[in-house]
Design a protein around this motif. Structure first.
Motif, PDB file in Angstrom:
ATOM      1  N   TRP A   1      -4.269  11.305  -0.272  1.00 14.62           N
ATOM      2  CA  TRP A   1      -3.948  10.083  -0.279  1.00 14.62           C
ATOM      3  C   TRP A   1      -4.910   9.245   0.428  1.00 14.62           C
ATOM      4  CZ3 TRP A   1       0.220   8.080  -2.742  1.00 14.62           C
ATOM      5  CH2 TRP A   1       1.419   9.087  -3.285  1.00 14.62           C
TER       6      TRP A   1
ATOM      7  N   ALA B   1       6.816   1.968   6.516  1.00 10.87           N
ATOM      8  CA  ALA B   1       5.603   2.267   5.700  1.00 10.87           C
ATOM      9  C   ALA B   1       5.236   3.477   6.195  1.00 10.87           C
ATOM     10  CB  ALA B   1       4.810   0.929   5.799  1.00 10.87           C
ATOM     11  N   THR B   2       4.476   4.141   5.278  1.00 13.32           N
ATOM     12  CA  THR B   2       3.483   5.327   5.606  1.00 13.32           C
ATOM     13  C   THR B   2       2.516   4.677   6.436  1.00 13.32           C
ATOM     14  OG1 THR B   2       3.958   6.289   3.600  1.00 13.32           O
ATOM     15  CG2 THR B   2       2.064   7.051   4.950  1.00 13.32           C
ATOM     16  N   GLY B   3       2.223   5.301   7.571  1.00 13.10           N
ATOM     17  CA  GLY B   3       1.205   4.622   8.812  1.00 13.10           C
ATOM     18  C   GLY B   3       0.105   5.211   8.634  1.00 13.10           C
ATOM     19  N   GLN B   4      -0.635   5.316   9.741  1.00 13.55           N
ATOM     20  CA  GLN B   4      -2.002   5.554   9.908  1.00 13.55           C
ATOM     21  C   GLN B   4      -2.363   7.029   9.808  1.00 13.55           C
ATOM     22  OE1 GLN B   4      -3.253   5.170  14.124  1.00 13.55           O
ATOM     23  NE2 GLN B   4      -5.518   4.921  13.659  1.00 13.55           N
ATOM     24  N   ALA B   5      -3.190   7.314   9.081  1.00 10.55           N
ATOM     25  CA  ALA B   5      -3.693   8.870   8.807  1.00 10.55           C
ATOM     26  C   ALA B   5      -4.468   9.203  10.147  1.00 10.55           C
ATOM     27  CB  ALA B   5      -4.388   9.054   7.647  1.00 10.55           C
ATOM     28  N   PHE B   6      -4.179  10.434  10.575  1.00  8.27           N
ATOM     29  CA  PHE B   6      -5.059  11.094  11.590  1.00  8.27           C
ATOM     30  C   PHE B   6      -5.065  12.521  11.333  1.00  8.27           C
ATOM     31  CE2 PHE B   6      -1.799  13.052  14.215  1.00  8.27           C
ATOM     32  CZ  PHE B   6      -0.748  12.474  13.807  1.00  8.27           C
TER      33      PHE B   6
ATOM     34  N   ILE C   1       6.551   4.451   1.283  1.00  5.84           N
ATOM     35  CA  ILE C   1       7.884   4.080   2.312  1.00  5.84           C
ATOM     36  C   ILE C   1       8.674   5.155   2.470  1.00  5.84           C
ATOM     37  CG2 ILE C   1       7.259   1.758   1.612  1.00  5.84           C
ATOM     38  CD1 ILE C   1       9.638   1.501  -0.495  1.00  5.84           C
TER      39      ILE C   1
ATOM     40  N   PHE D   1      -4.692   5.202   1.598  1.00  7.71           N
ATOM     41  CA  PHE D   1      -3.872   4.085   1.409  1.00  7.71           C
ATOM     42  C   PHE D   1      -5.005   3.084   2.132  1.00  7.71           C
ATOM     43  CE2 PHE D   1      -0.146   6.978   1.861  1.00  7.71           C
ATOM     44  CZ  PHE D   1       0.257   6.735   0.602  1.00  7.71           C
TER      45      PHE D   1
ATOM     46  N   GLY E   1       4.914   4.637  10.052  1.00  8.23           N
ATOM     47  CA  GLY E   1       4.125   3.315  10.205  1.00  8.23           C
ATOM     48  C   GLY E   1       5.218   2.071  10.565  1.00  8.23           C
TER      49      GLY E   1
ATOM     50  N   ARG F   1       5.352  -0.047  -1.309  1.00 11.29           N
ATOM     51  CA  ARG F   1       5.820  -1.047  -0.507  1.00 11.29           C
ATOM     52  C   ARG F   1       6.136  -2.288  -1.216  1.00 11.29           C
ATOM     53  NH1 ARG F   1       4.556  -3.117   5.739  1.00 11.29           N
ATOM     54  NH2 ARG F   1       6.183  -4.931   5.956  1.00 11.29           N
TER      55      ARG F   1
ATOM     56  N   PHE G   1      -2.298  14.465   9.118  1.00  8.73           N
ATOM     57  CA  PHE G   1      -0.823  13.865   9.160  1.00  8.73           C
ATOM     58  C   PHE G   1      -0.978  12.102   8.638  1.00  8.73           C
ATOM     59  CE2 PHE G   1      -0.994  16.945  12.184  1.00  8.73           C
ATOM     60  CZ  PHE G   1       0.249  17.763  11.994  1.00  8.73           C
ATOM     61  N   PHE G   2       0.135  11.624   8.552  1.00  5.88           N
ATOM     62  CA  PHE G   2       0.490  10.039   8.465  1.00  5.88           C
ATOM     63  C   PHE G   2       1.542   9.987   9.752  1.00  5.88           C
ATOM     64  CE2 PHE G   2      -0.420  10.272   4.011  1.00  5.88           C
ATOM     65  CZ  PHE G   2      -1.733   9.613   3.955  1.00  5.88           C
ATOM     66  N   ALA G   3       1.005   8.957  10.621  1.00  2.82           N
ATOM     67  CA  ALA G   3       2.033   8.443  11.664  1.00  2.82           C
ATOM     68  C   ALA G   3       3.264   7.667  10.701  1.00  2.82           C
ATOM     69  CB  ALA G   3       1.250   7.787  12.753  1.00  2.82           C
TER      70      ALA G   3
END
Lengths: 192, 192
Positions: A161, A181-186, A171, A163, B183, A80, B179-181
């Motif tokens: 990954w 941006a690549t967001g929250q992992a779940f 990104i 982060f 972001g 980013r 997964f990533f959400a």
């Protein structure tokens, strides 16, 4: 495999993980003493083993000449904090200038090919073009076999990954200078 | 163009925006009274106008038979709240069962093709296969021309994504149920 400063090697069979989540990439190229870097939102894995990647490279761009002449390219995953440079190298042409310098990016020598890597990116793939003239001519579509893969161990290690620093997330380009941006992992149950 | 419940039409020339950020998709297919849905992390735009999309569909999967027989498929962008179903339809086979029902997804009729859309997804593309037998056979790679595009106006309108509810963000598959959400959105100067 020789080392690359700031990166650790990634197993080739796991290198698809570097692009599986769909980040925007920087494409590095070089031929006959010239080098270039451009942005590409349209890049993704094509196969696991041997690992192959797809990337769309328009006929009009200078990188296309270098890639077709050399048969090589790199795909690097920018952070980013590099987003302004990504937009810059996605807008300007590399004809008659050095886009690395112009955008404030630093090139690093790759380990197995002549195309440059992008310093301070999150991960890099070194690719050799799998020649498919029909796809290249008709669809601007290039297939690259991954011959080496690298990642910044602060964000990718143990084949995953992780982060933490928002400035060092990957990104995803949308349009008009806007990214996600690549967001929250779940995780969800896989039933296995 | 007939309406689809819960969706508004997206201009074809802007339909690339639905996949430009690299989300994981659901692939819908149908032929001769059978239908199926599978997950694909490897899908992306190929061209703006006429809009074309790429998707990798393995030889071994049931969807492949339906897509090759019908020459059609849909690509729908699932929401985070559908992630368990995404993993489920990415794991189980649709041979001998209805994967929509099995995964708790609801199919909706598309407007221009016979393949189904996924209800409650964020966006859907209706695609007709651009036949490229070499790519299909050698790389499991399919090109689809987008003939209709739809989005949930709560998350995409005015040709832009605007995620607010975390349950209704798009998602990016990594591996192993993770997964990533999508972001945070951010913009950088484009110099124009």
């Amino acid at each position: 495999m020789s080392g690359i400063p700031g990166f650790e090697p990634v197993e080739l069979e796991r290198s698809y993980l570097l692009l599986n989540h769909g980040p925007t990439v920087l494409v590095g190229s070089a031929h006959a003493g010239r080098r270039n870097v451009m942005a590409a939102a349209w890049a993704m894995p094509l196969d696991f083993s041997p690992p192959k990647m797809l990337v769309v490279i328009d006929k009009s761009v200078y990188s296309r000449e270098l890639i077709e002449a050399s048969g090589e390219f790199t795909l690097c995953v920018p952070a980013r904090e590099q987003a302004e440079a990504v937009v810059r190298v996605g807008t300007d042409s590399g004809r008659g200038c050095d886009k690395f310098e112009q955008a404030g990016l630093r090139a690093l020598p790759a380990s197995k090919i002549g195309a440059p890597l992008v310093a301070d990116s999150l991960a890099c793939l070194e690719c050799k073009v799998v020649p498919e003239p029909h796809n290249q001519k008709r669809y601007d579509l290039f297939i690259g076999e991954v011959v080496a893969a690298w990642a910044d161990p602060r964000v990718f290690s143990g084949n995953r990954w992780h982060f933490t620093d928002d400035a060092r997330r990957s990104i995803h380009y949308v349009a008009g200078g806007t990214f996600f941006a690549t967001g929250q992992a779940f995780s969800v149950p896989t039933g296995k």
